[in-house]
Design a protein around this motif. Sequence first.
Motif, mmCIF file in Angstrom:
data_model
loop_
_atom_site.group_PDB
_atom_site.id
_atom_site.type_symbol
_atom_site.label_atom_id
_atom_site.label_comp_id
_atom_site.label_asym_id
_atom_site.label_seq_id
_atom_site.Cartn_x
_atom_site.Cartn_y
_atom_site.Cartn_z
ATOM 1 N N CYS A 21 0.802 -1.300 -0.098
ATOM 2 C CA CYS A 21 0.053 -0.080 0.182
ATOM 3 C C CYS A 21 0.755 1.335 0.096
ATOM 4 N N THR A 22 1.797 1.459 0.847
ATOM 5 C CA THR A 22 2.705 2.382 1.099
ATOM 6 C C THR A 22 3.472 2.602 -0.313
ATOM 7 N N HIS A 24 2.816 1.811 -3.192
ATOM 8 C CA HIS A 24 1.865 2.326 -4.400
ATOM 9 C C HIS A 24 1.211 3.606 -4.108
ATOM 10 N N CYS A 25 1.435 4.005 -3.001
ATOM 11 C CA CYS A 25 0.872 5.430 -2.604
ATOM 12 C C CYS A 25 1.826 6.644 -3.269
ATOM 13 N N HIS A 66 -7.230 6.963 -3.981
ATOM 14 C CA HIS A 66 -6.813 6.135 -3.124
ATOM 15 C C HIS A 66 -6.162 4.765 -4.184
ATOM 16 N N CYS A 68 -3.657 3.172 -3.364
ATOM 17 C CA CYS A 68 -3.073 2.181 -2.645
ATOM 18 C C CYS A 68 -4.251 1.027 -2.219
ATOM 19 N N CYS A 72 -3.938 -3.373 -1.830
ATOM 20 C CA CYS A 72 -3.952 -4.001 -0.214
ATOM 21 C C CYS A 72 -4.105 -5.476 -0.282
#
Lengths: 781, 68
Positions: A21-22, A24-25, A66, A68, A72
């Motif tokens: 997630c981080t 791909h943020c 989002h 992210c 997930c």
Amino acid sequence: MNLDKLLETGDRCIFLEPPTCTAHCPVHLEIIAFISEIEKGDFQKAYKLMEKKIPFHRIIGRICDHPCESFCVRQEAGGTISISELEKAVLEYGAAKPKKVWPVPKKKGKIAVVGSGLSGLTAAVDLDKKGYEIVLYEKSERLGGRLWEHVGESLQEETLLEELKQVKDKGIHIQFGQTIDEQRLSDLGAEYDAVYLGSGEWHQHLEIDPITFQVGQANLFAGGKLVTQSDSVIFSASSGRRAALSIERFLSKVSLTDSREREGVFETPLKQDVSATTALPRLEKRGAVYSREEAAAEAKRCIKCQCRKCIDGCNHLRKYDMSPYAYIRQINHSERIILGTHYANKMINSCTECGLCEEECFLDISMKDVIQETRESMVERNKMPVSAHDFALKDMAFSNSEQFSLVRRQPSKEASKDLFYYPLISFSDYVKGLYNGTGKTEFLFYPGCQLPASYPDDVKSIYEYLVGHMKGDVGIYLGCCGAPADWAGRQDLMGENIAAIKKVWEEMERPVFILACSSCIRIFEKYLPEIKIQSLWDIYIEKGLPNKNWIKTPQTLSIHDACATRENRELQENIRKIAESLGYTIDELSYSKEKTKCCGYGGLVYYANREQADGFVAERIEESPHDLLVYCTMCKDLFVSGGKRTYHILDLLYPKENEDGAVRKMPTFSERHQNRSRVKRLLRKEIWNEEVDEAAADDYELVIPETVQKEMENRYILLENIQAVLKNAESSRKRFYNPQNGDYLACLKIEHVTFWVQYAREAEKFLIRNVYSHRMEIVEE
Amino acid sequence: MYQKKEDYQAWICDKCQQELELSKVKVHYLEGEFEVELLNCPTCHQVFVNESLALGKMLEVEQGLEDK
């Protein structure tokens, strides 16, 4: 030791790698930390994390697209975490006034920003913070560009206006009603040190570098929709931020491309395995925003992705709180020390070298190999602490001394003729085996050093079974394979040991070695691959069990596979076959077979760090409510000492009447020596009919209370050490005396260790009061 | 490393039947050489090392030297 290669291995470890997630943020919000704070109910701390990484967090937190969430990993276990909804909740409950920041003097240069959409505003604010003078050129009469299209349910107009006002309050110069065309852009390029173009649209195609955001080679940089080609809010903000970084590098005259691989979104090496995770559905909000409780409940669903596979399985890694990455860094540091203390020594000697970490690691990082290489390097450089392995190596030396060492061919047919009579010759497989003797040794039974120490009475039975069941003569060879030397990094001793074994093998015309100990198997495979080996336990399956004793009451056992058998699936299965054929039910441990754990003896940890070994034992014996079954005598002895009912496969194959094998006490170090010598004497006498002197009769009669016996075990002090001290004290009277209680205190230096014994005399008996030792040597006058 | 004479007054040298005295004694381990005041027999110089010294300060110094 190749330290560059070592560091490369450590760098492969993904322990510190960010979750997907981080990664791909586009602005790399620290999502696990963010969610952990929400779970704790600390919305203020979560808010601060948003403030730290997200530009215009009060806006983006409400309208982010989002990306992210689509990555997930929880999507495979019930549904992705609602990160965007959690952000809205944090803005609701955790908002705090921004800290007052004193404006930095604007002396580093002048930058023109074209377009006050999200990317332009982000670039402007970032560069302003760094000390550049910013002039913002906006086409319309208000800031914000397409942000205005997002005003609605999630984003209030009031909030947007507040955020935009802050831009003005920073003192950034804004010029409204400015349409920038190609000519004006060129003029800006000449007038300013750098220009950022975030106009959203441009009439001609621009070659924008995807990493540096530079247009051509000039001082022009672009971002926003010109680069993202999408309506993504967060990618727009991110491009503005990244272009600003490029501008800073450009004006500082440093590389525009160095170390930028993780600036934007990237693939993280961390692949989280969620196959064992129970599926839990996403929490749906009931109001406009999650309530605090709903937010905490949704946050709880977050897996907190981190690779802990090796750590989860290893007591040692957990005790020292080390990931392989950190461990290797420590070893690298330790290896490079020239002057200074090597604090990592004890840790390095506390790894059992069992290989479970490598087995669990999907990148095959092997701390076992690293530790082995490190110990050998420490020995080579004379940096291995002597006290760590001294006792174990002395024990090995004992096993290779004439007190235990023995090589014999099967008793010849001629020498055995007294046994060839009815009924013996009809009913004894052993006698039949002797009768069929050829004089050529096909097999050599090598029980190792610990089996005779723990099961002295079974060695003869096993040997007789082998003579009676193997096709060909079976000799016997008693000694130590050298595993302690291998674990201690002592390749010199290993070399000597291997040469000795090879010599016997050649002299006996290259027989097959029958091994009972899986550590011996590991050593033979590593150092003597030319010698054919067979496992004793495989032979019992092949030729049949010696006693066909089916158990009377059903019993379930859990099997602890010896860590040296990790890659030996056949042996593991044969042990199970033996147990099942005797009527036992097996309830497998979760860490079993190729995933087995070490009992704590491996790597000589039992000697180098007893507390660490105890940790391994304590953890393992808790894993099953059933009695354990093992097939290594050290596993058996360690678990029984830890209070766990444990059978060795020999307890099942050769049960003793009126004895519960599962609680059979561990032999002391001294008893191990005595038992080994006893085995040698017994075999020589009863199999080879040799004249044998009984055990030394000139030893003193010792009375040792249980507390002192325990100290002997904890302090690695043998009966033979005590005997030597007493002999020296009695003959030379070199000792101390306490007239108040009649006690004596004497010492003797034996091979670099000084042993002290406090004792009293009672007629012929020596009452031992206390024993201790030290390595520091006193210079005698 | 130190001993207090009063703590070990009970002990005498058996060979010489003498009370022990504190005096400088040389000790060494690996590359470390030290001079410490230890109880010993004034006649035959047999050195008295009690348990808490052996397992305490001595062990500490030994391990420290091994880690150098």
